[in-house]
Design an enzyme around this catalytic site. Sequence first.
Site, PDB file in Angstrom:
ATOM      1  N   ASP A   1     -37.666   8.674   2.152  1.00 55.04           N
ATOM      2  CA  ASP A   1     -37.851   9.195   0.801  1.00 55.04           C
ATOM      3  C   ASP A   1     -38.240  10.662   0.949  1.00 55.04           C
ATOM      4  O   ASP A   1     -39.250  10.975   1.588  1.00 55.04           O
ATOM      5  CB  ASP A   1     -38.976   8.446   0.075  1.00 55.04           C
ATOM      6  CG  ASP A   1     -38.580   7.004  -0.272  1.00 55.04           C
ATOM      7  OD1 ASP A   1     -37.409   6.643  -0.079  1.00 55.04           O
ATOM      8  OD2 ASP A   1     -39.452   6.256  -0.740  1.00 55.04           O
TER       9      ASP A   1
ATOM     10  N   ASP B   1     -34.417  -0.501  -8.783  1.00 54.58           N
ATOM     11  CA  ASP B   1     -35.884  -0.419  -8.655  1.00 54.58           C
ATOM     12  C   ASP B   1     -36.527  -1.411  -9.631  1.00 54.58           C
ATOM     13  O   ASP B   1     -37.020  -1.011 -10.699  1.00 54.58           O
ATOM     14  CB  ASP B   1     -36.363   1.001  -8.992  1.00 54.58           C
ATOM     15  CG  ASP B   1     -35.787   2.051  -8.052  1.00 54.58           C
ATOM     16  OD1 ASP B   1     -35.786   1.831  -6.834  1.00 54.58           O
ATOM     17  OD2 ASP B   1     -35.321   3.094  -8.547  1.00 54.58           O
TER      18      ASP B   1
END
Length: 558
Positions: A255, A413
Amino acid sequence: MALGARCAIGATPIGQNRPEVTLLDYGAGNVRSVRNAIQLMGFHIKDVTGPKDIEKATRLIFPGVGSFWAAVDSLKNRGLIEALREYVQEDRPFLGICLGLQLLFEYGEETGYVEGLGIIPGGIKRFDESSGLKVPHIGWNALHLKQDASILDGVKGRHVYFVHSYRAVETPENKDWVLATSTYGTDFIAAVRKGNVHGTQFHPEKSGVTGLNIIRRFLGGGQSEAAERVAKQAEEAEPGKTAVQLAKRVIACLDVRTNDRGDLVVTKGDQYDVREHTETREVRNLGKPVDLASSYYMDGADEVTFLNITGFRNSPLGDLPMLEVLRKASEKVFVPLTVGGGIKDFTDKDGRYYSSLEVAAEYFRSGADKISIGSDAVYAAEEYIKSGQKTGNTSLEQISYVYGNQAVVVSIDPRKVFVKSPSEVPYKTVKVACPGPNGEQFAWYQCTVNGGREGRPIGAFELAKAVEELGAGEILLNCIDCDGRGEGFDLELVKLISEAVKIPVIASSGAGTVDHFSDVFSETPASAALAAGIFHRKEVPIALVKEHMSRAGIETRF
Ligand code: 1PR
């Protein structure tokens, strides 16, 4: 005689007068890794700008990318079809990769019947998914060698990387071309060779040292120290672990975002909160993107994924550091790279409009093999479910149409929402093993956008099915509740989604021990497992995960 000997390039000293390779790149996707691999071997690249360059070539590499029709269209528009056909018919040194192999056949059926070069008898057809096979075929599979290996010397027992939905099969008419087959559902052609003409359905440039060594052999041996290292590493590669079938993949995820000082860092959230639990609440900094990616490659990661987690705020085309990360990473990392974050239509601060297709093209050109769409895919799925109509205008549909669905991942998500009864919500629920805070026995998984900040009126199950229909080739299934916790993947969620769709599913979020990997592969049909925190914090090395998976009887790539 081995092909290597036939194509050997005199005694050019290392580092001087680099010999030339002609590259046919029609600009439709990620050819950067092929370029990097050729250059690593010590060769100079001459790009094809017209038919004359093909006529003059002494070695031609054709890394086909995108869809069959788009490739044929582009070759036609540039007047290259005849020159290419003649070059191959004259038995001059040729290596076609993926679509570069497929185009040698008579026709492709990807978007209706499209004629190929017609050199190898037969056509390119879709894998048969009627028996539940996940298509695209994505990942590391084994080769069955059919002829003297030549460029494939040394690949026996090793996995190589495939990513495709269409393939050719061996027939009596094309049997003399078949160098290797592979099995996915049924057998298909993995490599062809006749004389100096070669083709691989797999991607040597994405198959680690094994693949680099194939390119080195095609080039008649390397002309650099790096090439010598590749040859040595390939020779020394650990024996005794034999590739049999498609391996379950282990993916390292990075990330990436800028911290408060403006540095681009790899960060890691705890349930998506990436700030330290200190007074200053700094963005957690776990290292530099390119350094970490290359160390995961060396450790045996089967893929590396970069998520630009602030992509929804910053335009990716203006976000040059992220493109630079891809460019630099692809010089060192010869396994697939996926990039996500901010893939959508947008207008930049100067009023310039970019389509998501342009955004994706920039990522592909910079070294991405797959792009991952998050928030924009949620909106597209919501619209599709509401109207029941495909518009063809969403980023997902457009990118998938031009680059093929194998290049498009949808990142989900979801957050778990407990309910007392399935009838409470219009979304698919699961019966949970651990009841909710008020004793709820059921839960649904609510999709979110903007990095988990906003819940949407759609469940992960509904989203997965919709995006599959809209053209996603793979699903990256995160779980906000499990992210960064190290308590294991949400097996109920992974099972729900991977049983619902016919495309591969990557289980993500929550890996904490090696057992979590064997659990997710033995209890669900997930094709890959992705982890971040345990690798960044060096708690569990990738090699240990793989040793464990192999001991547990799970096909693993070494
Ligand atoms: O919506 O198209 O711009 O895409 C944004 C992308 O960025 C999405 O793929 C979304 O998942 C990701 N993202 C946004 N915010 C965050 C955050 O963490 N605050 N990261 C985020 C998602 C989750 C995983 C993580 C696994 C494994 N990160 O990728 O790596 O959960 O972690 P673990 O092994 O440590 O448990 P768009």
